[in-house]
Enzyme design. Structure first.
Site, PDB file in Angstrom:
ATOM      1  N   ASP A  12       0.821  -1.227   0.000  1.00 58.43           N
ATOM      2  CA  ASP A  12       0.000   0.000   0.000  1.00 58.43           C
ATOM      3  C   ASP A  12       0.844   1.262   0.000  1.00 58.43           C
ATOM      4  O   ASP A  12       0.436   2.301   0.539  1.00 58.43           O
ATOM      5  CB  ASP A  12      -0.964   0.030   1.207  1.00 58.43           C
ATOM      6  CG  ASP A  12      -1.804  -1.223   1.301  1.00 58.43           C
ATOM      7  OD1 ASP A  12      -2.282  -1.660   0.245  1.00 58.43           O
ATOM      8  OD2 ASP A  12      -1.957  -1.755   2.411  1.00 58.43           O
ATOM      9  N   HIS A  40      -4.398  -2.466  -5.813  1.00 52.39           N
ATOM     10  CA  HIS A  40      -3.734  -1.216  -6.189  1.00 52.39           C
ATOM     11  C   HIS A  40      -4.819  -0.221  -6.506  1.00 52.39           C
ATOM     12  O   HIS A  40      -5.767  -0.569  -7.198  1.00 52.39           O
ATOM     13  CB  HIS A  40      -2.976  -1.382  -7.498  1.00 52.39           C
ATOM     14  CG  HIS A  40      -1.702  -2.119  -7.375  1.00 52.39           C
ATOM     15  ND1 HIS A  40      -0.866  -2.001  -6.296  1.00 52.39           N
ATOM     16  CD2 HIS A  40      -1.099  -2.958  -8.228  1.00 52.39           C
ATOM     17  CE1 HIS A  40       0.188  -2.755  -6.511  1.00 52.39           C
ATOM     18  NE2 HIS A  40       0.074  -3.356  -7.659  1.00 52.39           N
TER      19      HIS A  40
END
Ligand code: GDP
Length: 424
Positions: A12, A40
């Site tokens: 992340d 994503h």
């Protein structure tokens, strides 16, 4: 020329955005590990997208998106994702799927769920995408390769043997319904229909592409600290998250990976359980979570609130080193603009001794953060495009991070959108 873009932290870090950006100047984008378990987030002219299995370069017409042999291939997820973006106006991506990739089977997902259920409070916080059972089967050599979809006799034989073993566990350990070979055969026929047009000898394709001087981008999922060997074992994922694995998971010569961009987050975040030395709690964490990322730090796959912390130089330097980073990209720096002072973790105190080296998990459990406090810049840096126009304290923060990382910070991301990037 092969470039890898990988995470230096827990994942992340904003790799999706960076990959989407680097994809603009690439011809081929390859996923080489992981599966559809992490997400994503990408913001571009088509809107905001959460991709799980598709490479982040799918939004360009000039790129080819490749699923390498190292990926845990969930075929229905892949096609749901392709359809999802096409429905929103993105041109049909050019796709290739390795004939050596192995397939996430419906029972991998079930076993993931059942095992989390069995472990209850002691679970690993799996996303229940079947990743750990998938890789267990791959390395136990009972996984199913894409190439095998085209040989029904072999498939049936394999499934018969798999079902014997799995059904013992289902019956006696999990007390769940048993698997049926005929149903699984039907599922695999469906999978074959979906994937057939894209099946490719990816390693050979990339070999030729390289000879022609095409630019290849390897896209990593998660980050260094989730690597099964070098990460915080056992709170790791099941396939290597490191750039070096790109050679294996795509089928490329290791020495061709010339540029390794490690994405480093300007603060820390993590999902699931596990050691997190610079973690913060309470209102302080809530404020950073709320302001973080693009609309808050919540998991792209699960929606779970992410755990928050200050920038951890010990973990991030290690994260860059195990990636073999040739440069770093510092992301979400704009988020920190509200702070008067910004703590940065520069050491771990373990049994009364301070170290700058990232230890194994047993020592990590005892580590307490040693902070250095940097002055904040108290302003919004979004919209700034030149490094010299950043507030002085912001530049000091970047330069401090760079010195700690021991890797040049060549890009600074100051907003979620594709072009919100400052090159140095
Ligand atoms: P990835 O898995 O590494 O791609 O990371 P995620 O996409 O899960 O998380 C990154 C989040 O931060 C996403 O919501 C991005 O849109 C957002 N993001 C990426 N770079 C920046 C940035 O520089 N600033 C801000 N505010 N958000 C960013």
């Amino acid at each position: 020329m092969v470039t890898a873009i990988v995470g230096a932290n827990w994942g992340d870090e904003g790799k999706g955005k960076l990959t989407d950006m680097l994809a603009e100047e690439s011809d081929i984008i390859v996923r080489f590990q992981g599966g559809s378990n992490a997400g994503h987030t990408i913001v571009n002219e088509y809107g905001k997208f959460a991709l799980h299995i598709l490479p982040s370069g799918v939004f360009y017409r000039h790129t080819t998106s490749v699923i390498g042999n190292g990926v845990a291939l969930n075929i229905p997820d892949l096609f749901r994702e392709i359809n999802g973006i096409v429905e929103r106006g993105v041109p049909m991506p050019k796709m290739k799927v390795s004939d050596r990739a192995q397939i996430v089977m419906p029972y991998h997902i079930l076993f993931d769920e059942y095992e989390e259920e069995r472990l209850a409070g002691k679970s690993f916080g799996s996303t229940k995408s079947g990743i750990a059972p998938f890789f267990s089967d791959k390395f136990a050599k009972v996984g199913i390769q894409v190439s095998e979809l085209f040989d029904e006799e072999l498939l049936r034989e394999k499934l018969e043997s798999v079902c014997v073993q799995k059904n013992i566990l289902l019956e006696h350990l999990y007390h769940k319904p048993l698997l049926k070979v005929d149903e699984l055969m039907d599922t695999l026929r469906e999978y074959r229909k979906m994937v057939e047009p894209y099946v490719c000898d990816v390693s050979a394709y990339l070999y030729e592409a390289q000879k022609q001087g095409r630019r290849i981008l390897l896209e990593g999922q998660l980050g260094s600290l989730k690597d099964p060997d070098h990460g915080i074992f056992p709170m790791v994922t099941s396939s290597s998250t490191l750039a070096g694995y790109g050679a294996v998971g795509a089928g490329l010569p290791p020495y061709e990976i010339k540029r390794i961009v490690a994405v480093v987050k300007a603060y820390s975040s993590a999902v699931g359980a596990g050691e997190f030395v610079s973690e913060i709690f309470g209102d302080e964490a809530e404020e950073l979570r709320r302001r973080g990322g693009d609309g808050g730090e919540y998991g792209a796959t699960t929606g779970r609130p992410r755990r928050m912390g200050w920038f951890d130089a010990v973990a991030s330097r290690y994260g860059c080193r195990v990636q073999g980073a040739t440069e770093a990209a510092l992301t979400v720096l704009d988020v920190l603009g509200y702070l008067d002072e910004i703590p940065v973790c520069v050491g771990y105190e373990i049994d009364g001794r301070v170290t700058r080296d990232f230890p194994t998990t047993a020592s990590l459990k005892k580590a307490k953060p040693v902070y250095e406090i940097l002055p904040g810049w108290r302003s919004d840096i979004r919209g700034i495009t030149e490094y010299d126009e950043l507030p002085e304290n912001c530049r000091r923060y970047i330069e401090f991070v760079e010195k700690e990382l021991e890797v040049p910070v060549k890009m600074v991301s100051n907003g979620p959108a594709r072009h919100e990037i400052i090159k140095r």
